[in-house]
Enzyme design. Sequence first.
Site, PDB file in Angstrom:
ATOM      1  N   GLU A  19     -11.204  15.746  52.818  1.00 43.94           N
ATOM      2  CA  GLU A  19     -12.119  15.499  51.534  1.00 43.94           C
ATOM      3  C   GLU A  19     -11.180  14.806  50.510  1.00 43.94           C
ATOM      4  OE1 GLU A  19     -15.060  14.954  50.468  1.00 43.94           O
ATOM      5  OE2 GLU A  19     -16.171  16.146  52.006  1.00 43.94           O
ATOM      6  N   SER A  20     -10.042  15.517  50.383  1.00 43.05           N
ATOM      7  CA  SER A  20      -9.369  14.755  49.229  1.00 43.05           C
ATOM      8  C   SER A  20      -7.685  14.705  49.443  1.00 43.05           C
ATOM      9  CB  SER A  20      -9.323  15.623  47.888  1.00 43.05           C
ATOM     10  OG  SER A  20      -8.775  17.150  48.186  1.00 43.05           O
TER      11      SER A  20
END
Length: 401
Positions: free
Chosen positions: A150-151
């Site tokens: 995700e990040s």
Amino acid sequence: MKYYIILFITVFITGCQGLSQVEISSKQAPNPTVDNYKKLPDSFYRRCEVDNHLNISIHTVTSLPSIKADNKSKNKLTTSPPDLWDILGQSFDIPVPNEKRVEYYKNWYLTNPHHINTVTKRAKPFLFYIYQQVEQRDMPIELVLLPFIESSFDQFAHSHRGAAGLWQITVPTGKTFGLEYLKGYDGRRDIVTSTVAALDLLEYLHKKFNGNWLHAIAAYNTGEGRVRRAIKSNTSKGLPTDFWSLKLPKETRLYIPKLLAMADLVQHRYDHNLKLARIEPTQVLTEVVVSSRIKLDLIASHAGLTSLDLYQLNPGYTSGYTYPGRENKILIPNQTKENFYSNKKNYEHVKRKFTIHHIQPGDSLSELALLNNTTVARIMNANNMSASIIIAGQQLLIPQP
């Protein structure tokens, strides 16, 4: 007074934008169809398009290992003590198919060691905490790696579509799952509360998709409604409804292969000579619950930290202050908690109070608990103890009534 934030910027390829997009059709045994359920609107979910050119320098304080790893390590070619990656690899159980998209990303990770090194170093302060939360809920341990996808484990990550934090949550999704948005505070960037919200969302989706984790993870990326429509479309055409057979947005078709590729590499990292930043299988962060308005600079000073060190662990507090009238869960390095609680000035701000006891010969936990009107369990929990053995000369945090 302004709160100073120092960001160290380096340009490199990371995250969803860093991974080349590849899509090759494949088939796998179908899963059961899923009936229609009440669902959240697609706008509740975000797509991971994070600008990860910000490489945040994170300073970590670790402590001695406090848990034991399983002895059934797979393909381990070293005699060094097991680290958290070993424990994760032993716990993964989502089947990894012989699928070309998965193989592509395994090769991508292996040929981009700088990306792996950067992201695993970022994960150091948070990985064990997330592992604890996932394990306590009896969820697939592979979910611990979702922030990797995700990040890129950048707690400051923000996409142009409005998703933020390790778990890349949007404002509507966050509000639905209990996150707060106040002036100077963003719950999506709060490590504690955003992890709770993300896991709540995943549990919700798992239930809605009849226990199918791949459908749930896909819906986390692209939205419950979109996955359900894809399942319904395949069902009407007599086609398989497993994840690999669904017609989903390109990003989502590649999202799960990225996750499973990373999980498979972690599980068999010695076979691939994959070097991961060592992370000890022990708690390195402690929650301090502050119930009044106080400047983070002051908390940092009392804990023996710099303001930057504390902000790296608590990026949700963008104004540099906690909020009055609420429980502010501030993370500090485990080794600094004695420093923090030995400062009596903190007592007017913290919800849970402790005194410092220097262990003397002949002391026992049961006696200390009786003398301080508390319990052995509370003392052990406050000090992250896995056994009741204490040694003269050590210091203990003693919970106060």
